[in-house]
Enzyme design. Structure first.
Site, PDB file in Angstrom:
ATOM      1  N   GLU A 281       0.579  -1.163  -0.318  1.00 45.32           N
ATOM      2  CA  GLU A 281       0.066  -0.064  -0.101  1.00 45.32           C
ATOM      3  C   GLU A 281       0.502   1.409  -0.369  1.00 45.32           C
ATOM      4  O   GLU A 281       1.519   1.238   0.943  1.00 45.32           O
ATOM      5  CB  GLU A 281      -0.803   0.012   1.429  1.00 45.32           C
ATOM      6  CG  GLU A 281      -2.097   1.365   1.400  1.00 45.32           C
ATOM      7  CD  GLU A 281      -3.004   2.074   1.969  1.00 45.32           C
ATOM      8  OE1 GLU A 281      -3.690   1.972   2.437  1.00 45.32           O
ATOM      9  OE2 GLU A 281      -2.440  -0.005   2.859  1.00 45.32           O
TER      10      GLU A 281
ATOM     11  N   GLU B 182       4.664   4.732   4.048  1.00 50.28           N
ATOM     12  CA  GLU B 182       4.275   5.643   3.782  1.00 50.28           C
ATOM     13  C   GLU B 182       5.363   6.795   4.831  1.00 50.28           C
ATOM     14  O   GLU B 182       6.851   6.781   4.292  1.00 50.28           O
ATOM     15  CB  GLU B 182       3.235   5.749   5.393  1.00 50.28           C
ATOM     16  CG  GLU B 182       2.694   7.680   6.052  1.00 50.28           C
ATOM     17  CD  GLU B 182       1.821   7.818   4.686  1.00 50.28           C
ATOM     18  OE1 GLU B 182       3.660   9.468   4.268  1.00 50.28           O
ATOM     19  OE2 GLU B 182       1.166   7.735   4.794  1.00 50.28           O
TER      20      GLU B 182
ATOM     21  N   ASP C 273       9.291   7.836   0.294  1.00 52.04           N
ATOM     22  CA  ASP C 273       9.235   7.729  -0.619  1.00 52.04           C
ATOM     23  C   ASP C 273       8.345   6.433  -1.224  1.00 52.04           C
ATOM     24  O   ASP C 273       9.701   5.278  -1.615  1.00 52.04           O
ATOM     25  CB  ASP C 273      10.600   8.138  -1.180  1.00 52.04           C
ATOM     26  CG  ASP C 273       9.637   8.183  -2.673  1.00 52.04           C
ATOM     27  OD1 ASP C 273       9.253  10.032  -2.707  1.00 52.04           O
ATOM     28  OD2 ASP C 273       9.614   7.739  -3.604  1.00 52.04           O
TER      29      ASP C 273
ATOM     30  N   ASP D  39      -2.395  12.032  -3.013  1.00 51.05           N
ATOM     31  CA  ASP D  39      -2.404  13.859  -3.017  1.00 51.05           C
ATOM     32  C   ASP D  39      -2.789  13.918  -4.485  1.00 51.05           C
ATOM     33  O   ASP D  39      -1.941  14.116  -5.038  1.00 51.05           O
ATOM     34  CB  ASP D  39      -1.807  14.624  -2.603  1.00 51.05           C
ATOM     35  CG  ASP D  39      -1.216  15.581  -2.390  1.00 51.05           C
ATOM     36  OD1 ASP D  39      -2.265  16.821  -3.389  1.00 51.05           O
ATOM     37  OD2 ASP D  39      -0.985  16.575  -1.815  1.00 51.05           O
TER      38      ASP D  39
ATOM     39  N   LYS E  11      -3.053  21.842  -8.397  1.00 48.81           N
ATOM     40  CA  LYS E  11      -3.019  22.927  -9.675  1.00 48.81           C
ATOM     41  C   LYS E  11      -1.966  22.748 -10.921  1.00 48.81           C
ATOM     42  O   LYS E  11      -1.850  22.069 -10.405  1.00 48.81           O
ATOM     43  CB  LYS E  11      -1.978  24.394  -9.105  1.00 48.81           C
ATOM     44  CG  LYS E  11      -2.673  24.705  -7.858  1.00 48.81           C
ATOM     45  CD  LYS E  11      -2.525  25.541  -7.143  1.00 48.81           C
ATOM     46  CE  LYS E  11      -3.014  26.607  -6.166  1.00 48.81           C
ATOM     47  NZ  LYS E  11      -2.307  27.733  -5.071  1.00 48.81           N
TER      48      LYS E  11
ATOM     49  N   THR F 108     -13.217   5.938   6.073  1.00 53.82           N
ATOM     50  CA  THR F 108     -12.022   6.453   6.790  1.00 53.82           C
ATOM     51  C   THR F 108     -13.024   8.151   7.146  1.00 53.82           C
ATOM     52  O   THR F 108     -14.041   8.522   6.552  1.00 53.82           O
ATOM     53  CB  THR F 108     -10.964   6.884   6.516  1.00 53.82           C
ATOM     54  OG1 THR F 108     -11.161   7.401   5.528  1.00 53.82           O
ATOM     55  CG2 THR F 108     -10.037   5.484   6.365  1.00 53.82           C
ATOM     56  N   LYS F 109     -12.273   9.003   7.850  1.00 51.26           N
ATOM     57  CA  LYS F 109     -12.997  10.372   8.526  1.00 51.26           C
ATOM     58  C   LYS F 109     -12.831  11.161   6.719  1.00 51.26           C
ATOM     59  O   LYS F 109     -13.498  11.498   6.383  1.00 51.26           O
ATOM     60  CB  LYS F 109     -12.245  10.853   9.609  1.00 51.26           C
ATOM     61  CG  LYS F 109     -12.319   9.780  10.772  1.00 51.26           C
ATOM     62  CD  LYS F 109     -11.559  10.842  11.739  1.00 51.26           C
ATOM     63  CE  LYS F 109     -12.024  10.440  13.354  1.00 51.26           C
ATOM     64  NZ  LYS F 109     -11.082  10.708  14.413  1.00 51.26           N
ATOM     65  N   PHE F 110     -11.398  10.520   6.160  1.00 49.03           N
ATOM     66  CA  PHE F 110     -11.957  11.825   4.767  1.00 49.03           C
ATOM     67  C   PHE F 110     -12.236  11.277   4.299  1.00 49.03           C
ATOM     68  O   PHE F 110     -13.006  12.128   3.439  1.00 49.03           O
ATOM     69  CB  PHE F 110      -9.490  11.011   4.501  1.00 49.03           C
ATOM     70  CG  PHE F 110      -9.352  12.394   3.135  1.00 49.03           C
ATOM     71  CD1 PHE F 110      -9.513  12.698   3.303  1.00 49.03           C
ATOM     72  CD2 PHE F 110      -8.928  10.506   2.419  1.00 49.03           C
ATOM     73  CE1 PHE F 110      -9.118  13.546   2.378  1.00 49.03           C
ATOM     74  CE2 PHE F 110      -8.761  11.664   1.122  1.00 49.03           C
ATOM     75  CZ  PHE F 110      -8.783  12.870   1.108  1.00 49.03           C
TER      76      PHE F 110
END
Length: 254
Positions: free
Chosen positions: A82, A107, A134, A157, A161, A232-234
């Site tokens: 993951e 992570e 990374d 992410d 932009k 999840t909360k997100f």
């Protein structure tokens, strides 16, 4: 560059590349644009104690040493990576539901890994290990080709932009890299709630000749692991804002 990554949400921090390197190139030999934001983070005292005592058992920092899954987990089992596990909510829940799979959570955000480490200890999730670093560095330098049953990328992410699109994780080179680490028949599972990023992800993944698109609804039976993610909360916040969750599946061709 110093500090910690600015995590998008409970499950979304990754790193990407846009340097034209082939999957077999060492990522440290080529200039590249990372896809994570940096911010500082602190751990609570209990998290720090867990980290000091248990991180050497369950985690490691990114390196140039290829992971030996059997040595790492003490058994031979299907392996899933993951990328961008965030605070580990999904990682822990999915690992608990599928004890027959081994999971490496990647992570860069130390407090997020510390939170996942706490869940691993409390729930005795012996099928979870962690690498801090990374995501592309880990895949390139630590994961052997043709070794993974699956790769998960949840809510990376979106870098909305236009001038930042080169920082997105899921570039054409990253799809090629991920595919090279999957076994034939292995599956890449991606989820995003960002419309523009979804429109980018689909065609970019489809353009990778070694991958074939699966349908997340009708082809679930052809995936060698569960596609069920906890909300999840997100993700829950996004659903409350009526954002659409787009799920993508690709299988490495045999």
């Amino acid at each position: 560059m110093t500090g910690e990554p600015d995590v998008t949400g409970d499950d979304g921090t990754t790193a990407g590349r846009d340097d034209g390197a082939t999957p077999d190139d060492s990522s440290r030999l080529f200039p590249r644009v990372t896809a994570y934001r940096f911010r500082r983070g602190t751990m609570r005292p209990g998290q720090q104690r867990n980290w000091d005592e248990h991180w050497p058992t369950y985690g490691q920092n990114v390196s140039d040493e290829t992971v030996d899954p059997e040595a790492l987990f003490g058994r031979k089992a299907p392996l899933v990576v993951e990328i961008g596990s965030g605070t580990g909510t999904s990682t822990a829940a999915m690992a608990a539901a599928e004890p027959e799979l081994d999971v490496i959570a990647v992570e860069v955000y130390q407090p997020g890994l510390a939170q996942l480490l706490g869940m691993v200890l409390r729930e005795e999730l012996n099928n979870v290990r962690m690498i801090r670093g990374d995501g592309v560095d880990v895949l390139t330098n630590m994961i052997a080709p043709d070794s993974l049953t699956g790769v998960r990328v949840f809510f990376p992410d979106p870098w909305p932009k236009a001038r930042h699109h080169k920082r997105r994780l899921l570039q054409s080179g990253t799809f090629a890299l991920i595919s090279s680490r999957l076994k034939p028949g292995g599956v890449l599972h991606v989820a995003t709630d960002h419309v523009d990023y979804a429109e980018w992800i689909g065609p970019t993944g489809d353009a990778e000749p070694s991958l074939e698109r699966l349908d997340a609804t009708t082809d679930r039976g052809h995936v060698p692991f569960s596609l069920d993610r906890p909300v999840t909360k997100f993700e829950g916040k996004g659903l409350q804002e009526e954002r659409v969750i787009n799920e993508f599946l690709w299988r490495r061709r045999g």
